[in-house]
Design a protein around this motif. Structure first.
Motif, short mmCIF file in Angstrom:
data_model
loop_
_atom_site.label_atom_id
_atom_site.label_comp_id
_atom_site.label_asym_id
_atom_site.label_seq_id
_atom_site.Cartn_x
_atom_site.Cartn_y
_atom_site.Cartn_z
N ILE A 1 -37.97 -28.50 -18.85
CA ILE A 1 -39.03 -28.09 -17.92
C ILE A 1 -38.42 -27.83 -16.56
N THR A 2 -38.87 -26.75 -15.92
CA THR A 2 -38.45 -26.44 -14.56
C THR A 2 -39.40 -27.12 -13.60
N VAL B 1 -26.17 -22.50 -12.75
CA VAL B 1 -27.04 -23.53 -13.33
C VAL B 1 -28.14 -22.86 -14.15
N LYS B 2 -28.77 -21.82 -13.61
CA LYS B 2 -29.82 -21.10 -14.33
C LYS B 2 -29.31 -20.52 -15.64
N THR B 3 -28.09 -20.01 -15.63
CA THR B 3 -27.49 -19.46 -16.84
C THR B 3 -27.29 -20.54 -17.89
N HIS B 4 -26.79 -21.70 -17.49
CA HIS B 4 -26.58 -22.80 -18.44
C HIS B 4 -27.91 -23.31 -19.00
N ILE B 5 -28.93 -23.44 -18.16
CA ILE B 5 -30.24 -23.88 -18.63
C ILE B 5 -30.81 -22.86 -19.61
N LEU C 1 -37.05 -28.88 -7.23
CA LEU C 1 -36.25 -30.06 -7.57
C LEU C 1 -35.15 -29.76 -8.58
N GLY C 2 -35.50 -29.09 -9.66
CA GLY C 2 -34.50 -28.82 -10.69
C GLY C 2 -35.12 -28.74 -12.07
N TYR C 3 -34.51 -29.44 -13.02
CA TYR C 3 -34.92 -29.36 -14.42
C TYR C 3 -35.08 -30.75 -15.00
N LYS C 4 -35.90 -30.83 -16.05
CA LYS C 4 -36.14 -32.10 -16.70
C LYS C 4 -36.20 -31.87 -18.21
N ALA C 5 -35.42 -32.65 -18.95
CA ALA C 5 -35.49 -32.62 -20.41
C ALA C 5 -36.60 -33.57 -20.83
N GLU C 6 -37.43 -33.12 -21.77
CA GLU C 6 -38.60 -33.91 -22.14
C GLU C 6 -38.90 -33.80 -23.63
#
Length: 53
Positions: A36-37, A16-20, A41-46
């Motif tokens: 945003i990390t 997942v980290k690689t794809h992000i 929780l994870g990631y958020k596109a903003e």
């Protein structure tokens, strides 16, 4: 095992980290978008607001 969006996967967290990281690199020239990390929780596109730039 990794659970994302309600799906369980055998992919590791590093996948997942690689794809992000690759997404961030491809989108680095798009000024009004960021990923945003959110720790724990994870990631958020903003979309970035005009005054934050």
């Amino acid at each position: 095992m990794l659970a994302t969006l309600g799906y369980v996967s055998e992919s590791g967290e590093d996948t997942v980290k690689t794809h992000i990281s690759r997404l961030r690199n491809r989108l680095k020239d798009v000024d009004d978008f960021q990923i945003i990390t959110i720790k724990g929780l994870g990631y958020k596109a903003e979309l970035v607001k005009e005054k934050e730039r």
